[in-house]
Design an enzyme around this catalytic site. Structure first.
Site, PDB file in Angstrom:
ATOM      1  N   LYS A  18       0.832  -1.214   0.000  1.00  0.00           N
ATOM      2  CA  LYS A  18       0.000   0.000   0.000  1.00  0.00           C
ATOM      3  C   LYS A  18       0.864   1.260   0.000  1.00  0.00           C
ATOM      4  CE  LYS A  18      -2.148  -1.124   3.799  1.00  0.00           C
ATOM      5  NZ  LYS A  18      -1.531  -2.431   4.027  1.00  0.00           N
ATOM      6  N   ARG A  58     -13.721  -8.532 -15.030  1.00  0.00           N
ATOM      7  CA  ARG A  58     -12.998  -8.116 -16.242  1.00  0.00           C
ATOM      8  C   ARG A  58     -13.776  -7.112 -17.074  1.00  0.00           C
ATOM      9  NH1 ARG A  58     -10.367 -13.268 -19.170  1.00  0.00           N
ATOM     10  NH2 ARG A  58      -9.304 -11.546 -20.227  1.00  0.00           N
TER      11      ARG A  58
END
Length: 327
Positions: free
Chosen positions: A166, A251
């Site tokens: 992160k 997707r």
């Protein structure tokens, strides 16, 4: 939230359009009185003697109308309603327009140990600023582990398990010209019931980052003050996770994934992380796509509609040629 007193209200460090410009002109022994609700009351009816449903637990704001009525009571030497007014546990009285209450009102306030404050702002402007300040102070809060950055004007909260990358991702975004709000611990506040504002849980460590193998770095010193900001509305959550080959990832992007924080739904994108994926540029694209959505343009939905139109046209064309062959 810890106890919030009238003295805390006086000590608030607000700037520019948020500054309350308050000063205490009387009743100093009561400055430790607690403010328990984020609401303001205009006590005109109470001063006239009508105390039904009187909001005595609220901050009392007195403007020119209430001040004129107090002058009328002074001229009549009638202070009964003022005495009754101060029998309630009022946090404080605030006079706008730099109005100075008459001496007898101040004496009764001192006897009741009720703080009397003064501001040079007009009543409507002061009420707006005070409501905003109290709304932030009394807003529901929650601490979340993550990194909050501003990407193309969108507040992006980067979450994920420890060690997923992160801080490194946020550092790359800062290098690309975006801004850091805070690393590691993000304090979330629900403002107005529909907006989540994120800021540093600790103001001292807010603009620092911990990079494994490098240590603690100061973003404002390394990249300049243009690379940081104090707070930002959280408009998108990007959840980083290790790539799982057995998991089916979205997707097309036609679904709306929402994460609820303090009762507010925030759009969420799950990004699988593996070597070779440029996560920062994907987050930039996600932020720009979120801006398009806020403007009413949904790329995935438009793509889906175009596919459906194409299929319908192909079916119609096939049906047409089939009929032609029959004849």
């Amino acid at each position: 939230m810890d106890k919030f007193t009238v003295l805390d209200l006086l000590d608030l460090e607000l700037k520019e359009q948020n500054d309350l410009r308050l000063s205490c002109i009387g009743g100093r022994p009561g400055l430790e009185r607690e403010i328990v609700v984020p609401d303001i009351n205009r006590p005109g009816l109470a001063l006239s003697g009508f105390f039904d449903n009187f909001g005595g637990q609220r901050v009392q704001l007195l403007g020119r109308g209430e001040y004129a009525y107090l002058q009328k009571l002074e001229g009549e030497n009638n202070y009964d309603t003022i005495r009754e007014f101060f029998t309630y546990s009022i946090p404080c009285c605030i006079f706008s327009h730099s109005l100075q209450p008459h001496p007898r009102f101040m004496e009764l306030a001192e006897e009741a140990e009720c703080p009397v404050l003064q501001t040079d702002l007009n009543s409507s402007e002061f009420a707006t600023r005070l409501n905003r300040a109290l709304g932030n102070i009394f807003a529901p809060t929650r601490i979340i582990h993550g990194v909050l950055v501003e990407v193309f004007g969108i507040g992006v909260l980067i979450t994920g398990n420890s060690g997923v990358g992160k801080s490194e991702t946020a550092l790359e975004l800062i290098e690309r010209g975006h801004r850091l709000i805070t690393d590691d611990s993000v304090e979330m506040k629900c403002v107005s019931g529909s907006i989540i504002i994120g800021s540093a849980a600790n103001a001292v460590t807010g603009h620092h980052m911990e990079i494994r193998g490098l240590g603690i770095i100061n973003i404002s010193h390394l990249f300049g003050v243009g690379a940081i900001r104090d707070q930002k509305q959280v408009q998108l959550i990007v959840d980083l996770e290790e790539w799982d080959s057995s998991k089916v990832y979205d997707r097309l992007g036609t679904g709306d994934n929402i994460t609820e924080i303090l009762g507010v739904g925030i759009p969420t994108v799950t990004l699988p992380v593996k070597p070779g994926r440029n996560v920062p540029i994907i987050i930039e694209t996600a932020a720009m796509n979120e801006r398009l959505k806020k403007m009413g343009y949904y790329s995935a939905r438009e793509f889906n509609q175009n596919i459906l139109k194409w299929l319908e046209s192909e079916n119609a064309r096939a049906l047409y040629f089939q009929k032609k062959d029959i004849f």
